[in-house]
Scaffold this motif. Structure first.
Motif, PDB file in Angstrom:
ATOM      1  N   PRO A   1      -0.007  -0.977  10.531  1.00 44.34           N
ATOM      2  CA  PRO A   1       0.110  -2.274   9.865  1.00 44.34           C
ATOM      3  C   PRO A   1      -0.050  -2.150   8.350  1.00 44.34           C
ATOM      4  N   PRO A   2       0.858  -2.745   7.571  1.00 43.17           N
ATOM      5  CA  PRO A   2       0.722  -2.716   6.116  1.00 43.17           C
ATOM      6  C   PRO A   2      -0.578  -3.382   5.667  1.00 43.17           C
ATOM      7  N   VAL A   3      -1.158  -2.833   4.620  1.00 44.01           N
ATOM      8  CA  VAL A   3      -2.424  -3.318   4.075  1.00 44.01           C
ATOM      9  C   VAL A   3      -2.178  -3.795   2.648  1.00 44.01           C
ATOM     10  N   GLY A   4      -2.739  -4.936   2.312  1.00 49.49           N
ATOM     11  CA  GLY A   4      -2.617  -5.457   0.960  1.00 49.49           C
ATOM     12  C   GLY A   4      -3.758  -4.985   0.080  1.00 49.49           C
ATOM     13  N   LYS A   5      -3.506  -4.912  -1.210  1.00 46.29           N
ATOM     14  CA  LYS A   5      -4.531  -4.528  -2.185  1.00 46.29           C
ATOM     15  C   LYS A   5      -5.615  -5.601  -2.189  1.00 46.29           C
TER      16      LYS A   5
ATOM     17  N   THR B   1     -13.088   0.044   0.794  1.00 43.27           N
ATOM     18  CA  THR B   1     -12.711   1.252   1.529  1.00 43.27           C
ATOM     19  C   THR B   1     -11.326   1.155   2.154  1.00 43.27           C
ATOM     20  N   LYS B   2     -10.990   0.008   2.736  1.00 41.69           N
ATOM     21  CA  LYS B   2      -9.677  -0.158   3.379  1.00 41.69           C
ATOM     22  C   LYS B   2      -8.551   0.058   2.364  1.00 41.69           C
ATOM     23  N   THR B   3      -8.730  -0.435   1.157  1.00 40.30           N
ATOM     24  CA  THR B   3      -7.737  -0.256   0.096  1.00 40.30           C
ATOM     25  C   THR B   3      -7.629   1.212  -0.293  1.00 40.30           C
ATOM     26  N   LYS B   4      -8.756   1.874  -0.492  1.00 41.96           N
ATOM     27  CA  LYS B   4      -8.754   3.299  -0.864  1.00 41.96           C
ATOM     28  C   LYS B   4      -8.035   4.149   0.182  1.00 41.96           C
TER      29      LYS B   4
ATOM     30  N   GLN C   1      -4.534   6.285  -0.288  1.00 41.18           N
ATOM     31  CA  GLN C   1      -4.480   7.719  -0.014  1.00 41.18           C
ATOM     32  C   GLN C   1      -3.385   8.039   1.004  1.00 41.18           C
ATOM     33  N   ALA C   2      -3.188   7.166   1.998  1.00 41.74           N
ATOM     34  CA  ALA C   2      -2.127   7.382   2.994  1.00 41.74           C
ATOM     35  C   ALA C   2      -0.752   7.315   2.332  1.00 41.74           C
TER      36      ALA C   2
ATOM     37  N   GLY D   1      -0.972   3.607  -5.426  1.00 41.31           N
ATOM     38  CA  GLY D   1      -1.043   4.874  -4.703  1.00 41.31           C
ATOM     39  C   GLY D   1      -0.105   5.932  -5.255  1.00 41.31           C
ATOM     40  N   LEU D   2       1.027   5.506  -5.801  1.00 42.42           N
ATOM     41  CA  LEU D   2       2.017   6.457  -6.336  1.00 42.42           C
ATOM     42  C   LEU D   2       1.790   6.794  -7.811  1.00 42.42           C
ATOM     43  N   CYS D   3       0.965   6.012  -8.479  1.00 43.06           N
ATOM     44  CA  CYS D   3       0.722   6.207  -9.912  1.00 43.06           C
ATOM     45  C   CYS D   3       0.174   7.615 -10.178  1.00 43.06           C
ATOM     46  N   GLY D   4       0.771   8.285 -11.131  1.00 45.31           N
ATOM     47  CA  GLY D   4       0.363   9.640 -11.466  1.00 45.31           C
ATOM     48  C   GLY D   4       1.134  10.711 -10.711  1.00 45.31           C
ATOM     49  N   HIS D   5       1.884  10.307  -9.686  1.00 44.79           N
ATOM     50  CA  HIS D   5       2.660  11.274  -8.905  1.00 44.79           C
ATOM     51  C   HIS D   5       4.161  10.996  -8.996  1.00 44.79           C
ATOM     52  N   ALA D   6       4.548   9.730  -8.838  1.00 43.86           N
ATOM     53  CA  ALA D   6       5.960   9.370  -8.933  1.00 43.86           C
ATOM     54  C   ALA D   6       6.308   8.908 -10.342  1.00 43.86           C
ATOM     55  N   TYR D   7       5.317   8.444 -11.078  1.00 43.40           N
ATOM     56  CA  TYR D   7       5.481   7.945 -12.447  1.00 43.40           C
ATOM     57  C   TYR D   7       4.110   7.924 -13.102  1.00 43.40           C
ATOM     58  N   PRO D   8       4.056   7.962 -14.429  1.00 44.09           N
ATOM     59  CA  PRO D   8       2.752   7.996 -15.102  1.00 44.09           C
ATOM     60  C   PRO D   8       2.018   6.661 -15.084  1.00 44.09           C
ATOM     61  N   ASN D   9       2.754   5.531 -15.060  1.00 45.92           N
ATOM     62  CA  ASN D   9       2.122   4.229 -15.098  1.00 45.92           C
ATOM     63  C   ASN D   9       3.024   3.243 -14.374  1.00 45.92           C
TER      64      ASN D   9
END
Length: 117
Positions: A14-18, A33-36, A40-41, A85-93
């Motif tokens: 199930p998708p989780v919201g921030k 914790t649920k957001t973290k 990470q997933a 979650g993608l920040c720093g990996h797919a784009y810097p910001n």
């Protein structure tokens, strides 16, 4: 947005919201914790598919949210969690990317499908 997809991946479940930051003891704030865990997933699913940080960085992100019928988080909050979650990996910001989110209800298999380009 360009149609060239650099990376496409799925996060099952199930998708989780921030969630909003919470105030803990000593007046400091923390991320729930649920957001973290879901951030990470998302990051792990991206890295398993892309195998590396994107260079040049992505310019857009599309998120497709698949929910079972009933209550679900706001799709915009799911998008924010994916972007973080993608920040720093797919784009810097995440301010540097265009983004969109689609909602599908009554899905047999809850998940998010993410396209990065």
């Amino acid at each position: 947005m360009s149609d060239t997809v650099l990376v496409r991946f799925t996060v099952e479940g199930p998708p989780v919201g921030k969630e909003r930051p919470r105030k803990g003891r000593g007046r400091h704030f923390y991320t729930p914790t649920k957001t973290k865990i879901y951030e990470q997933a998302v990051r792990l699913a991206f890295l398993c598919t892309a195998k590396r940080k994107l260079d040049p960085p992505a310019t857009w992100v599309r998120v497709h949210c698949f929910f079972r019928n009933g209550r679900h988080p706001d799709p915009d909050n799911v998008l924010k969690l994916v972007l973080d979650g993608l920040c720093g990996h797919a784009y810097p910001n995440d301010r540097a990317v265009n983004s969109s989110v689609d909602l599908v209800t009554d899905a047999d298999r809850p998940r998010i499908e993410v396209e990065v380009g």
